[in-house]
Write a protein that holds these residues in place. Structure first.
Motif, PDB file in Angstrom:
ATOM      1  N   VAL A   1      -6.285  45.855 -33.168  1.00  0.00           N
ATOM      2  CA  VAL A   1      -7.036  44.753 -33.771  1.00  0.00           C
ATOM      3  C   VAL A   1      -7.409  43.719 -32.711  1.00  0.00           C
ATOM      4  O   VAL A   1      -8.540  43.216 -32.676  1.00  0.00           O
ATOM      5  CB  VAL A   1      -6.208  44.089 -34.897  1.00  0.00           C
ATOM      6  CG1 VAL A   1      -6.845  42.778 -35.338  1.00  0.00           C
ATOM      7  CG2 VAL A   1      -6.073  45.039 -36.084  1.00  0.00           C
ATOM      8  N   VAL A   2      -6.468  43.419 -31.815  1.00  0.00           N
ATOM      9  CA  VAL A   2      -6.695  42.364 -30.823  1.00  0.00           C
ATOM     10  C   VAL A   2      -7.713  42.786 -29.769  1.00  0.00           C
ATOM     11  O   VAL A   2      -8.627  42.026 -29.423  1.00  0.00           O
ATOM     12  CB  VAL A   2      -5.361  41.968 -30.151  1.00  0.00           C
ATOM     13  CG1 VAL A   2      -5.593  41.050 -28.962  1.00  0.00           C
ATOM     14  CG2 VAL A   2      -4.443  41.297 -31.169  1.00  0.00           C
TER      15      VAL A   2
ATOM     16  N   ILE B   1      -5.639  52.587 -34.541  1.00  0.00           N
ATOM     17  CA  ILE B   1      -7.099  52.712 -34.570  1.00  0.00           C
ATOM     18  C   ILE B   1      -7.561  53.121 -35.964  1.00  0.00           C
ATOM     19  O   ILE B   1      -8.536  52.581 -36.506  1.00  0.00           O
ATOM     20  CB  ILE B   1      -7.568  53.727 -33.515  1.00  0.00           C
ATOM     21  CG1 ILE B   1      -7.377  53.151 -32.111  1.00  0.00           C
ATOM     22  CG2 ILE B   1      -9.032  54.112 -33.739  1.00  0.00           C
ATOM     23  CD1 ILE B   1      -7.640  54.139 -30.992  1.00  0.00           C
ATOM     24  N   MET B   2      -6.853  54.067 -36.577  1.00  0.00           N
ATOM     25  CA  MET B   2      -7.237  54.513 -37.915  1.00  0.00           C
ATOM     26  C   MET B   2      -7.005  53.416 -38.957  1.00  0.00           C
ATOM     27  O   MET B   2      -7.675  53.379 -39.987  1.00  0.00           O
ATOM     28  CB  MET B   2      -6.468  55.783 -38.278  1.00  0.00           C
ATOM     29  CG  MET B   2      -6.890  56.997 -37.466  1.00  0.00           C
ATOM     30  SD  MET B   2      -6.226  58.565 -38.089  1.00  0.00           S
ATOM     31  CE  MET B   2      -4.514  58.417 -37.587  1.00  0.00           C
ATOM     32  N   ASP B   3      -6.048  52.524 -38.682  1.00  0.00           N
ATOM     33  CA  ASP B   3      -5.720  51.458 -39.639  1.00  0.00           C
ATOM     34  C   ASP B   3      -6.361  50.117 -39.286  1.00  0.00           C
ATOM     35  O   ASP B   3      -5.978  49.087 -39.849  1.00  0.00           O
ATOM     36  CB  ASP B   3      -4.198  51.264 -39.700  1.00  0.00           C
ATOM     37  CG  ASP B   3      -3.510  52.392 -40.451  1.00  0.00           C
ATOM     38  OD1 ASP B   3      -4.200  53.122 -41.178  1.00  0.00           O
ATOM     39  OD2 ASP B   3      -2.282  52.534 -40.300  1.00  0.00           O
TER      40      ASP B   3
ATOM     41  N   PRO C   1      -7.131  53.010 -47.310  1.00  0.00           N
ATOM     42  CA  PRO C   1      -7.590  54.232 -47.980  1.00  0.00           C
ATOM     43  C   PRO C   1      -6.852  55.482 -47.523  1.00  0.00           C
ATOM     44  O   PRO C   1      -6.902  56.514 -48.191  1.00  0.00           O
ATOM     45  CB  PRO C   1      -9.076  54.301 -47.606  1.00  0.00           C
ATOM     46  CG  PRO C   1      -9.206  53.508 -46.341  1.00  0.00           C
ATOM     47  CD  PRO C   1      -8.173  52.414 -46.450  1.00  0.00           C
ATOM     48  N   ARG C   2      -6.164  55.410 -46.370  1.00  0.00           N
ATOM     49  CA  ARG C   2      -5.425  56.577 -45.894  1.00  0.00           C
ATOM     50  C   ARG C   2      -4.159  56.819 -46.696  1.00  0.00           C
ATOM     51  O   ARG C   2      -3.671  57.949 -46.771  1.00  0.00           O
ATOM     52  CB  ARG C   2      -5.019  56.384 -44.420  1.00  0.00           C
ATOM     53  CG  ARG C   2      -6.133  56.476 -43.438  1.00  0.00           C
ATOM     54  CD  ARG C   2      -5.606  56.823 -42.067  1.00  0.00           C
ATOM     55  NE  ARG C   2      -4.600  55.907 -41.574  1.00  0.00           N
ATOM     56  CZ  ARG C   2      -3.470  56.275 -40.973  1.00  0.00           C
ATOM     57  NH1 ARG C   2      -3.182  57.541 -40.838  1.00  0.00           N
ATOM     58  NH2 ARG C   2      -2.616  55.366 -40.519  1.00  0.00           N
ATOM     59  N   LYS C   3      -3.603  55.767 -47.250  1.00  0.00           N
ATOM     60  CA  LYS C   3      -2.285  55.870 -47.877  1.00  0.00           C
ATOM     61  C   LYS C   3      -2.385  56.482 -49.276  1.00  0.00           C
ATOM     62  O   LYS C   3      -3.439  56.527 -49.885  1.00  0.00           O
ATOM     63  CB  LYS C   3      -1.631  54.494 -47.954  1.00  0.00           C
ATOM     64  CG  LYS C   3      -1.336  53.881 -46.593  1.00  0.00           C
ATOM     65  CD  LYS C   3      -0.326  54.700 -45.818  1.00  0.00           C
ATOM     66  CE  LYS C   3       0.010  54.064 -44.489  1.00  0.00           C
ATOM     67  NZ  LYS C   3       1.060  54.794 -43.761  1.00  0.00           N
TER      68      LYS C   3
END
Length: 264
Positions: A176-177, A160-162, A46-48
């Motif tokens: 993610v990990v 973090i945002m993605d 949604p950021r893109k």
């Protein structure tokens, strides 16, 4: 600006040429390449699709991108080598190599944590470009280490945002990990270490104080405020506006104070 160390080179053509390169041409090389290989994840991010967070190109647009990247690099490569010699190829090819290692399909560092964080040290080629174009001494190792760590913690913040879009397509990043809270604490650790470097080697109290305050903020964010909750789009926009305002505001200070040029 950082390697200039207060020197007035604002009437120098090589200075303005180098400054022009690290805006659109370098950005097109690094982020255009990233967009080219990130079509699937950008579709669900949604950021893109905005000027603030990056484009969401169509397949037709992305297929035209590699040729445009090369065409934009070519005149700068010729001008740099004409003005400062063939060693300038080290800067441009170094940036291209760092982008290739990061974005290469299947084997790139992009989805191989923590290598994707270490890869951000490729931004140090900007210091090399500035020093060679402006005929200045190379930065000392604490300043180089500071620059590398700054690029790394900035990258983790983007992860973090993605986090949700990356996880939805199975991409492995450090955030993610290890999860959102540990990733925020990792940023706090990076930023605190950067503040320690500035205080220990350069004694710039203003920048040191700002970095320690930022480290404390990320620690509080991770443990008391947002913790594992994702930021809203409005919060991410505010963070990016503030990030860019701070970056632009710090440029005159970094140049005038020459904070990271002379060891104290």
């Amino acid at each position: 600006m950082l390697p200039l160390g207060g020197r007035n080179l604002f009437k120098s053509l090589p200075f303005w040429l180098g400054l022009a390169y690290v805006t659109l041409p370098m950005g097109l090389l690094l982020y255009g390449w990233n967009d080219y290989v990130d079509f699937e994840v950008d579709r669900v991010n949604p950021r893109k699709g905005s000027y603030l967070f990056g484009a969401r190109g169509s397949l037709e647009q992305l297929h035209r991108l590699p040729v445009r990247i090369v065409l934009v690099q070519a005149p700068f490569l010729v001008a740099f080598c004409y003005l400062r010699g063939w060693r300038m190829l080290v800067c441009l090819f170094g940036m291209a190599a760092a982008a290739a290692v990061y974005n290469w399909p299947r084997y790139g560092f992009k989805s191989r944590p923590p290598l994707e964080i270490l890869n951000q040290a490729g931004y140090l080629f900007v210091f090399l470009l500035s020093s060679w174009m402006n005929r200045l001494p190379q930065l000392r190792w604490p300043a180089v280490l500071f620059g590398a760590m700054f690029a790394m913690h900035s990258h983790v913040f983007g992860e973090i945002m993605d986090l949700e879009p990356d996880s939805s397509i199975g991409r492995r990043t450090t955030a993610v990990v290890i999860g959102r809270v540990p990733a925020k604490l990792l940023i706090a650790t990076f930023v605190a270490a950067e503040g320690g470097l500035l205080y220990g080697f350069f004694q710039d109290l203003l920048l040191t104080g700002f970095l320690f305050a930022s480290a404390a903020w990320f620690a509080v964010d991770a443990t008391l405020l947002w913790r594992s909750r994702p930021y809203t789009p409005a919060q991410m926009r505010f963070a990016m506006f503030a990030w860019n305002a701070i970056a632009l505001g710090s440029m005159p200070w970094v140049w005038w104070k020459a904070s990271l040029v002379v060891l104290k």
